[in-house]
Design an enzyme around this catalytic site. Structure first.
Site, PDB file in Angstrom:
ATOM      1  N   SER A 191      36.690  37.530  44.509  1.00  0.00           N
ATOM      2  CA  SER A 191      37.374  37.459  45.796  1.00  0.00           C
ATOM      3  C   SER A 191      37.196  36.458  46.500  1.00  0.00           C
ATOM      4  CB  SER A 191      36.735  38.612  46.971  1.00  0.00           C
ATOM      5  OG  SER A 191      37.610  38.910  47.686  1.00  0.00           O
ATOM      6  N   GLU A 319      43.577  47.258  43.766  1.00  0.00           N
ATOM      7  CA  GLU A 319      42.838  46.206  44.838  1.00  0.00           C
ATOM      8  C   GLU A 319      42.739  46.415  46.138  1.00  0.00           C
ATOM      9  OE1 GLU A 319      41.212  43.627  44.104  1.00  0.00           O
ATOM     10  OE2 GLU A 319      41.739  42.517  42.195  1.00  0.00           O
ATOM     11  N   HIS A 415      39.133  47.036  44.688  1.00  0.00           N
ATOM     12  CA  HIS A 415      38.389  45.692  44.753  1.00  0.00           C
ATOM     13  C   HIS A 415      36.946  45.844  45.141  1.00  0.00           C
ATOM     14  CE1 HIS A 415      38.490  41.541  46.216  1.00  0.00           C
ATOM     15  NE2 HIS A 415      37.913  41.792  47.156  1.00  0.00           N
TER      16      HIS A 415
END
Length: 509
Positions: A191, A319, A415
């Site tokens: 990230s 995600e 995610h």
């Protein structure tokens, strides 16, 4: 600085001599572990908002058994605000053998958190499993939010990235004493940590500090100086000060994150000025300032900036589902929300229409998830691989497609799912809730496979599947079972193939 030693070193209390002084760590599961090692002076007082400065040496033996204090950070996710000290710029080291002759590969982890959150002391980042395979692992802290990324008058841009460079310089200068090979350093992150990795690949100051890079879910948000300065001015206005070093230095570090959080909470007010980042509120990101970061990573890599660095890059399939859960819209996205997302994020003037035509069977929620995921993580990650090979380098591509059973299986391959799988911490730390309790054996097997790929890549540059190229576009799909196949998100790839991920502009003054 004088530090006193309470006793002589022992097998359970290993000691290492660094350039600044002697450290005493501990033993955990057969590994030597050193925590809270300063790699730069605390960035407070006269050093506030400055580039990181070398740490002063100390006499005697310094204990290295506790993590350093957390950098001041956002409270939007309920993170506790630790104000136990200002020595934020520290690293932690796990090593199988602190012997200068060991020559082990080194992996340096950059935590994520939207450039506003992040702390290497989180249990999900414990590196015992990774280091147990014969790798020296380093985790680090860096300045966040206004302290690290706001574009403010009189301060260098991208101070958080400069902190990461300073940590990598510390690794170069000291890691051999911990058993690591300074010529075999791999930087990895997820990230915002992955966005930092992408930035480091493009930064002249970071050149030569690492040989390989792993970028997990690269965010496509990089700011122009004008946009970043406008956001900084809004943050400063919350505090009643000017967006300068002198203005913001009058505010205690612990108070700054609240100003960033206040802007975060009402970013939609600036939609006409700030554009796309107000949809998925993102007040902080690396700034393409022309100096610290000369160009967006995709442009820099395509020009060959990292052709000598091996790149492993990829993303998860779903995600955005985690963010839909956090936002309270999972399972209840409206047609209007989907239309807004498509019109704001889809590439090109007719992007919304092209998305609907490309996915004719998709309901609103699926389109909402797709365009958010593609804009923020999936396509930036794919494009980084494309840019790397265009610039003459090598890349390996992956996608995590395993639908995790945690939280009723509602989040799929979302995610952050890669974090517990990479570190092997399947039952500790917040992301472990995605895995399920207790961890399923299939998760343990998949985690071992991913850890093996990452550590093999760090050791010799080959994660175990063919390199990516523009002809075959082969990718490793991590699933049960895993397989190597053509990159599966071909429809999204074609929709985004002409997009360049430039520095995001200030739309109106």
């Amino acid at each position: 600085m004088a530090v006193t030693a309470s006793s002589r070193p022992s097998e359970s209390e290993p000691e290492v001599r660094t350039a600044a002084g002697v450290l005493r760590g501990g033993r955990e599961a057969g590994l030597a572990v050193f925590r809270g090692i300063p790699f730069a002076e605390p960035p407070v007082g006269a050093l506030r908002f400055a580039a990181p400065q070398p740490v002063r040496s100390w006499d005697g033996v310094r204990p290295a058994v506790a993590y350093g204090p957390s950098p001041p950070q956002s409270g939007v996710l309920g993170v506790s605000q630790d104000t136990a000290g200002d020595d934020w710029l520290t690293v932690n080291v796990w090593t199988p053998e602190p012997d200068p002759a060991a020559g082990l590969p080194v992996m340096v982890w950059i935590p994520g958190g939207g450039y506003a959150l992040g702390d290497s002391s989180l249990p999900e980042y414990d590196a015992g499993h990774l280091a147990g395979s014969g790798t020296v692992v380093v985790t680090l802290n860096y300045r966040l939010g206004i302290e690290g990324f706001a574009q403010i008058g009189g301060a260098p841009a991208n101070r958080g990235l400069l902190d990461q460079v300073a940590a990598l310089q510390w690794v170069r200068d000291n890691i051999r004493m911990f058993g690591g090979d300074p010529g075999r350093v791999t930087v990895f992150g997820q990230s915002a940590g992955s966005g930092s990795v992408a930035a480091l690949l493009a930064m002249p100051r970071a050149a030569g500090l690492f040989r390989r890079a792993v970028a997990q879910s690269v965010p496509g948000t990089f700011f122009s100086p004008e946009l970043a300065a406008d956001i900084a001015a809004a943050c400063a206005a919350e505090l009643g000060v000017r967006p300068t070093v002198s203005g913001l230095s009058a505010v205690a570090p612990a108070r700054l994150p609240a100003a960033g959080d206040a802007v975060f909470a009402k970013m939609v007010q600036w939609r006409e000025r700030w554009g796309q980042i107000t949809h998925r509120p993102i007040p902080f990101a690396p700034v393409v300032d022309g100096d610290v970061l000369p160009a967006p990573p995709w442009q820099a890599l395509a020009a060959g900036a990292a052709r000598d660095v091996g790149l492993l890059v990829g993303h998860t399939r779903d995600e955005h589902r985690l963010f839909s859960l956090i936002d309270g819209v999972l399972g209840q996205v409206t047609h209007e929300q989907t239309e807004t997302a498509l019109h704001m994020l889809a590439p090109g003037p007719d992007g919304a229409r092209r998305y609907r035509e490309a996915f004719p069977a998709a309901a609103d929620e699926e389109l909402y998830e797709l365009v958010n995921a593609d804009w923020l993580f999936r396509m930036p990650s794919l494009h980084l691989a494309d840019a790397q090979i265009a610039g003459g380098g090598q890349a390996h591509l992956y996608e995590l497609t395993w639908s995790a059973p945690g939280l009723g299986g509602a989040l799929g391959a979302c995610h952050g799912l890669d974090v517990p799988l990479v570190f092997g911490n399947l039952s500790s730390g917040q992301p472990a809730m995605l895995i399920g309790d207790p961890p399923f054996p299939v998760a343990e097997g998949l985690s071992a496979q991913i850890r093996g790929a990452w550590t093999a890549f760090a050791a010799h540059g080959d994660p175990g599947w063919p390199a990516y190229d523009a002809g075959h576009r082969l990718a490793q799909l991590f699933d049960t079972p895993s397989m190597v196949t053509a990159y599966p998100e071909e429809t999204s790839r074609l929709l985004w193939q002409d997009h360049t991920f430039p520095a995001l502009p200030l739309l109106a003054r």
